[in-house]
Design a protein around this motif. Sequence first.
Motif, PDB file in Angstrom:
ATOM      1  N   PHE A  11       0.769  -1.290  -0.037  1.00 27.12           N
ATOM      2  CA  PHE A  11      -0.097  -0.161   0.069  1.00 27.12           C
ATOM      3  C   PHE A  11       0.846   1.221  -0.028  1.00 27.12           C
ATOM      4  O   PHE A  11       0.604   2.228  -0.726  1.00 27.12           O
ATOM      5  N   ILE A  14       1.695   1.585  -3.574  1.00 26.30           N
ATOM      6  CA  ILE A  14       0.586   2.126  -4.517  1.00 26.30           C
ATOM      7  C   ILE A  14       0.555   3.710  -4.213  1.00 26.30           C
ATOM      8  O   ILE A  14       0.381   4.434  -5.052  1.00 26.30           O
ATOM      9  N   ILE A  33      -8.448   3.238  -3.801  1.00 26.22           N
ATOM     10  CA  ILE A  33      -8.147   2.548  -5.211  1.00 26.22           C
ATOM     11  C   ILE A  33      -9.140   1.470  -5.305  1.00 26.22           C
ATOM     12  O   ILE A  33      -9.695   1.120  -4.201  1.00 26.22           O
ATOM     13  N   LYS A  34      -9.327   0.730  -6.391  1.00 20.81           N
ATOM     14  CA  LYS A  34     -10.040  -0.337  -6.692  1.00 20.81           C
ATOM     15  C   LYS A  34      -9.474  -1.657  -6.053  1.00 20.81           C
ATOM     16  O   LYS A  34      -8.288  -1.843  -6.630  1.00 20.81           O
ATOM     17  N   ASP A  35     -10.221  -2.352  -5.262  1.00 18.14           N
ATOM     18  CA  ASP A  35      -9.504  -3.474  -4.725  1.00 18.14           C
ATOM     19  C   ASP A  35      -9.232  -4.681  -6.129  1.00 18.14           C
ATOM     20  O   ASP A  35     -10.181  -4.729  -6.925  1.00 18.14           O
ATOM     21  N   VAL A  36      -8.079  -5.223  -5.790  1.00 17.82           N
ATOM     22  CA  VAL A  36      -7.598  -5.925  -7.174  1.00 17.82           C
ATOM     23  C   VAL A  36      -8.693  -7.222  -7.058  1.00 17.82           C
ATOM     24  O   VAL A  36      -8.454  -8.006  -8.161  1.00 17.82           O
ATOM     25  N   ASN A  37      -9.064  -7.806  -5.908  1.00 17.13           N
ATOM     26  CA  ASN A  37      -9.960  -8.903  -5.838  1.00 17.13           C
ATOM     27  C   ASN A  37     -11.331  -8.425  -5.176  1.00 17.13           C
ATOM     28  O   ASN A  37     -11.759  -8.677  -4.163  1.00 17.13           O
ATOM     29  N   HIS A  43     -15.992  -2.141  -4.913  1.00 13.86           N
ATOM     30  CA  HIS A  43     -15.015  -2.516  -3.730  1.00 13.86           C
ATOM     31  C   HIS A  43     -13.744  -1.680  -3.831  1.00 13.86           C
ATOM     32  O   HIS A  43     -12.718  -1.919  -4.670  1.00 13.86           O
ATOM     33  N   LEU A  45     -10.751   0.688  -1.614  1.00 13.69           N
ATOM     34  CA  LEU A  45      -9.824   0.326  -0.574  1.00 13.69           C
ATOM     35  C   LEU A  45      -9.203   2.090  -0.252  1.00 13.69           C
ATOM     36  O   LEU A  45      -8.768   2.454  -1.012  1.00 13.69           O
ATOM     37  N   ASN A  93     -11.004  -4.499   8.775  1.00 13.83           N
ATOM     38  CA  ASN A  93     -10.448  -5.666   9.162  1.00 13.83           C
ATOM     39  C   ASN A  93      -9.466  -5.433  10.114  1.00 13.83           C
ATOM     40  O   ASN A  93      -8.308  -4.716   9.552  1.00 13.83           O
ATOM     41  N   GLY A  99      -9.273 -11.352   9.478  1.00 15.71           N
ATOM     42  CA  GLY A  99      -8.590 -11.682   8.219  1.00 15.71           C
ATOM     43  C   GLY A  99      -8.019 -10.422   7.347  1.00 15.71           C
ATOM     44  O   GLY A  99      -7.722 -10.243   6.185  1.00 15.71           O
ATOM     45  N   GLN A 100      -7.228  -9.539   8.466  1.00 19.89           N
ATOM     46  CA  GLN A 100      -6.407  -8.410   8.059  1.00 19.89           C
ATOM     47  C   GLN A 100      -5.093  -8.978   7.300  1.00 19.89           C
ATOM     48  O   GLN A 100      -4.499  -9.826   7.920  1.00 19.89           O
ATOM     49  N   SER A 101      -5.101  -8.840   6.056  1.00 18.85           N
ATOM     50  CA  SER A 101      -3.918  -9.500   5.165  1.00 18.85           C
ATOM     51  C   SER A 101      -2.915  -8.480   5.021  1.00 18.85           C
ATOM     52  O   SER A 101      -1.375  -8.940   4.414  1.00 18.85           O
ATOM     53  N   VAL A 102      -3.132  -7.102   4.923  1.00 21.27           N
ATOM     54  CA  VAL A 102      -2.002  -6.030   4.596  1.00 21.27           C
ATOM     55  C   VAL A 102      -1.862  -5.299   5.979  1.00 21.27           C
ATOM     56  O   VAL A 102      -2.780  -4.455   6.377  1.00 21.27           O
ATOM     57  N   HIS A 106      -6.296   0.322   6.513  1.00 18.04           N
ATOM     58  CA  HIS A 106      -7.111   0.847   5.158  1.00 18.04           C
ATOM     59  C   HIS A 106      -8.592   0.486   5.410  1.00 18.04           C
ATOM     60  O   HIS A 106      -8.994  -0.558   6.433  1.00 18.04           O
ATOM     61  N   HIS A 108     -12.213  -0.656   3.854  1.00 17.40           N
ATOM     62  CA  HIS A 108     -13.019  -1.290   2.630  1.00 17.40           C
ATOM     63  C   HIS A 108     -14.346  -0.528   2.472  1.00 17.40           C
ATOM     64  O   HIS A 108     -14.922  -0.194   3.429  1.00 17.40           O
TER      65      HIS A 108
END
Length: 120
Positions: A11, A14, A33-37, A43, A45, A93, A99-102, A106, A108
């Motif tokens: 991030f 980005i 930004i638009k979420d890549v998934n 969706h 971020l 998250n 489920g926070q992965s980064v 941020h 959502h």
Amino acid sequence: MDNTPEQSCIFCSIAAGDAQSEIVYSDDQMVAIKDVNPQAPVHVLLIPREHNLESLNDASKLDLSLLGHLLYIAAKIANRMEIAESGYRVVINTGEAAGQSVAHLHVHLLGGRDLTWPPG
Ligand code: 5GP
Ligand code: ZN
């Protein structure tokens, strides 16, 4: 030598324009930004430019203005993307079980379909 957290953070890359993303909003404090998934038709971020908050757990009173700004802009983007009337969800998250992965705070913004409650 090890990278700093900022150098290895997707991030931060980005926000600095060093990694590709579809930017929908930008100002001096944040990018959106638009979420890549994407998990919904809309969706987005919302990402602070600074890396100092790895999660909401790191927030202090010094961050009240930034946190308010993120929510305010989320509502503005929801309006612009025409999901304000139908409804949307704003999610942060926080931590592994959520489920926070980064590890860079941020927000959502999800909408454009019916969202079930409670979330999974
Ligand atoms: P978290 O799971 O931490 O709450 O959310 C991280 C989000 O970032 C996920 O929805 C994931 O799809 C998104 N994401 C991860 N890497 C990238 C990337 O390089 N570009 C974009 N646009 N989204 C990303
Ligand atoms: Zn970062």
